[in-house]
Design a protein around this motif. Structure first.
Motif, PDB file in Angstrom:
ATOM      1  N   ILE A  31      26.204 -12.491  -3.119  1.00  0.00           N
ATOM      2  CA  ILE A  31      26.061 -13.853  -2.584  1.00  0.00           C
ATOM      3  C   ILE A  31      25.593 -14.844  -3.654  1.00  0.00           C
ATOM      4  O   ILE A  31      25.136 -15.936  -3.341  1.00  0.00           O
ATOM      5  CB  ILE A  31      25.089 -13.893  -1.375  1.00  0.00           C
ATOM      6  N   LEU A  32      25.740 -14.452  -4.917  1.00  0.00           N
ATOM      7  CA  LEU A  32      25.340 -15.348  -6.006  1.00  0.00           C
ATOM      8  C   LEU A  32      26.508 -16.188  -6.490  1.00  0.00           C
ATOM      9  O   LEU A  32      27.654 -15.733  -6.525  1.00  0.00           O
ATOM     10  CB  LEU A  32      24.789 -14.531  -7.182  1.00  0.00           C
ATOM     11  N   ASP A  33      26.208 -17.419  -6.889  1.00  0.00           N
ATOM     12  CA  ASP A  33      27.154 -18.272  -7.596  1.00  0.00           C
ATOM     13  C   ASP A  33      26.941 -17.998  -9.080  1.00  0.00           C
ATOM     14  O   ASP A  33      25.954 -18.441  -9.668  1.00  0.00           O
ATOM     15  CB  ASP A  33      26.879 -19.734  -7.260  1.00  0.00           C
ATOM     16  N   THR A  70      20.573 -21.397 -12.512  1.00  0.00           N
ATOM     17  CA  THR A  70      19.240 -21.467 -11.923  1.00  0.00           C
ATOM     18  C   THR A  70      19.004 -20.358 -10.898  1.00  0.00           C
ATOM     19  O   THR A  70      17.855 -20.080 -10.546  1.00  0.00           O
ATOM     20  CB  THR A  70      18.994 -22.827 -11.248  1.00  0.00           C
ATOM     21  N   THR A  71      20.083 -19.728 -10.420  1.00  0.00           N
ATOM     22  CA  THR A  71      19.932 -18.649  -9.432  1.00  0.00           C
ATOM     23  C   THR A  71      20.504 -17.307  -9.886  1.00  0.00           C
ATOM     24  O   THR A  71      19.909 -16.266  -9.621  1.00  0.00           O
ATOM     25  CB  THR A  71      20.591 -19.032  -8.096  1.00  0.00           C
ATOM     26  N   GLY A 108      27.764 -18.643   6.611  1.00  0.00           N
ATOM     27  CA  GLY A 108      27.388 -17.787   7.722  1.00  0.00           C
ATOM     28  C   GLY A 108      28.476 -17.791   8.778  1.00  0.00           C
ATOM     29  O   GLY A 108      29.251 -18.751   8.876  1.00  0.00           O
ATOM     30  N   PRO A 109      28.594 -16.728   9.591  1.00  0.00           N
ATOM     31  CA  PRO A 109      29.708 -16.600  10.521  1.00  0.00           C
ATOM     32  C   PRO A 109      29.796 -17.729  11.548  1.00  0.00           C
ATOM     33  O   PRO A 109      30.895 -18.180  11.872  1.00  0.00           O
ATOM     34  CB  PRO A 109      29.453 -15.247  11.206  1.00  0.00           C
ATOM     35  N   SER A 110      28.669 -18.210  12.054  1.00  0.00           N
ATOM     36  CA  SER A 110      28.695 -19.257  13.071  1.00  0.00           C
ATOM     37  C   SER A 110      28.884 -20.644  12.468  1.00  0.00           C
ATOM     38  O   SER A 110      29.635 -21.462  12.992  1.00  0.00           O
ATOM     39  CB  SER A 110      27.403 -19.225  13.885  1.00  0.00           C
ATOM     40  N   HIS A 137      26.956 -18.864  -0.723  1.00  0.00           N
ATOM     41  CA  HIS A 137      26.183 -18.560  -1.929  1.00  0.00           C
ATOM     42  C   HIS A 137      24.730 -18.984  -1.761  1.00  0.00           C
ATOM     43  O   HIS A 137      24.419 -19.907  -1.012  1.00  0.00           O
ATOM     44  CB  HIS A 137      26.775 -19.288  -3.142  1.00  0.00           C
ATOM     45  N   LEU A 138      23.864 -18.327  -2.505  1.00  0.00           N
ATOM     46  CA  LEU A 138      22.440 -18.640  -2.470  1.00  0.00           C
ATOM     47  C   LEU A 138      22.177 -19.969  -3.183  1.00  0.00           C
ATOM     48  O   LEU A 138      22.705 -20.218  -4.257  1.00  0.00           O
ATOM     49  CB  LEU A 138      21.665 -17.506  -3.143  1.00  0.00           C
ATOM     50  N   ARG A 139      21.322 -20.788  -2.559  1.00  0.00           N
ATOM     51  CA  ARG A 139      20.917 -22.067  -3.149  1.00  0.00           C
ATOM     52  C   ARG A 139      19.389 -22.157  -3.112  1.00  0.00           C
ATOM     53  O   ARG A 139      18.760 -21.760  -2.133  1.00  0.00           O
ATOM     54  CB  ARG A 139      21.511 -23.247  -2.377  1.00  0.00           C
ATOM     55  N   MET A 140      18.791 -22.698  -4.165  1.00  0.00           N
ATOM     56  CA  MET A 140      17.340 -22.707  -4.248  1.00  0.00           C
ATOM     57  C   MET A 140      16.827 -23.893  -5.035  1.00  0.00           C
ATOM     58  O   MET A 140      17.379 -24.253  -6.070  1.00  0.00           O
ATOM     59  CB  MET A 140      16.845 -21.409  -4.900  1.00  0.00           C
TER      60      MET A 140
END
Length: 329
Positions: A152-154, A159-160, A207-209, A216-219
């Protein structure tokens, strides 16, 4: 449930860990994205991380760690009647990854389910299993933290992508008796918190819904750091206050391995000697729900953590979620 001769305690009788074979160094990352070893090390303390192989799933890591935990505990799959698996990167939307683990191990009784509290997941799972055992509903639990965050990483976001890795850790908890004091073996106290107002500081944009994608993860790293040091110090303080103990009573603290600066900052805020802190972030990176059980298993396997010692587990993750678990091995 109160048993004759004392109270029920969840005894931690064995731990195990698994890391994928592939190691991704900072130097290799520097060839993929605009970064370098000095930049990563100075800001995070991370020098390398493990990456799951193609086709290697979260359940595969969890199964390997669980087998090692069972071996260390001297127990067999038939002895387990509860599996609680913490992950933010399940094999499928459903069924639960815990169900896959249950089937693969040959566990044929009790319940198996996932919980999702991101990096705090293992501490949450420990609290859930401990309460089931104390209530008398289950006698022996396999508690797992397992992640394939590399999925799930970009890999263009420096930065992530430099922060995270894959892995799994597991422990076996077993019902036992205690006197109801802080001298007991087993889980002494757990404390869990969530503050959903901070969604945008650490999240996955799929996400599915919501988007029908994985995302991807964002922080927002600076803000997460600030909240982490404060929240973790407070939740450690809760555990000590609940048991009438002080930081000096701790033999070890096993923190979430997110960033060496967060680990150092939390220890300083508590006045803890860094020699009492288990650190694996330099070699594992941030493995989310797997980070605490991976570090715990390593320190138990190499003999640093010994029977009878008082160990404090703590973590914070997206949500925000955070928590602590105080256990005497």
């Amino acid at each position: 449930m109160t048993s004759v001769g004392g109270v029920t305690r969840s005894l931690l009788i064995g731990s195990g860990a698994y890391l994928p074979e592939r190691i991704l160094s900072n130097a290799e990352l520097a060839a993929m994205v605009d970064t370098d070893d000095a930049w990563i090390t100075a800001r995070t303390g991370i020098r390398q991380r493990h990456i799951a192989a193609e086709g290697e799933c979260t359940s595969d890591l969890a199964i390997a760690a669980s087998r090692r935990a069972l071996e260390a505990a001297g127990r067999e799959p038939k002895d387990i009647d509860l599996i609680v698996l913490a992950t933010a990167t399940p094999d499928y939307t459903f069924p639960a990854t815990a169900a896959t683990v249950q089937a693969s191990l040959g566990v044929r009784k009790g319940a198996a389910f996932d919980i999702q509290a991101v990096c705090s997941g293992f501490v949450y799972a420990m609290a859930v299993a401990d309460n089931f055992i104390k209530a008398g509903q289950h006698k022996r639990a396999l508690v797992i933290g397992a992640e394939t965050f590399s999925r799930i990483l970009d890999w263009q976001d420096r930065t992530t992508c430099v922060l995270f890795g894959d892995g799994a850790g597991a422990v076996v908890l077993e019902a036992g008796k205690g006197a109801g004091t802080s001298a007991d073996r087993g889980v002494l106290t757990t404390h869990l918190h969530t503050d959903g107002r901070h969604h945008d500081l650490l999240y996955v944009d799929g996400g599915p819904s919501k988007t029908q994608t994985v995302g991807h993860l964002r922080m927002a790293g600076r803000e997460v750091f600030r909240h982490a040091v404060v929240n973790l110090a407070e939740v450690v303080g809760e555990a000590l206050a609940a048991t009438g103990l002080t930081p000096a009573d701790l033999d070890w603290i096993v923190p979430h391995q997110a960033n060496l600066r967060i680990i150092d900052g939390t220890a300083r805020k508590l006045g803890l000697d860094l020699s009492k802190v288990v650190v694996t972030v330099d070699r594992h990176g941030n493995t989310s729900a797997a980070s605490v059980p991976l570090a715990l298993a390593e320190a138990m396997a190499d003999g640093r953590i010994k029977p009878g010692q008082l160990v404090l587990l703590e973590a914070m993750g997206g949500g925000f979620t955070w928590g602590s678990c105080l256990v005497r091995i």
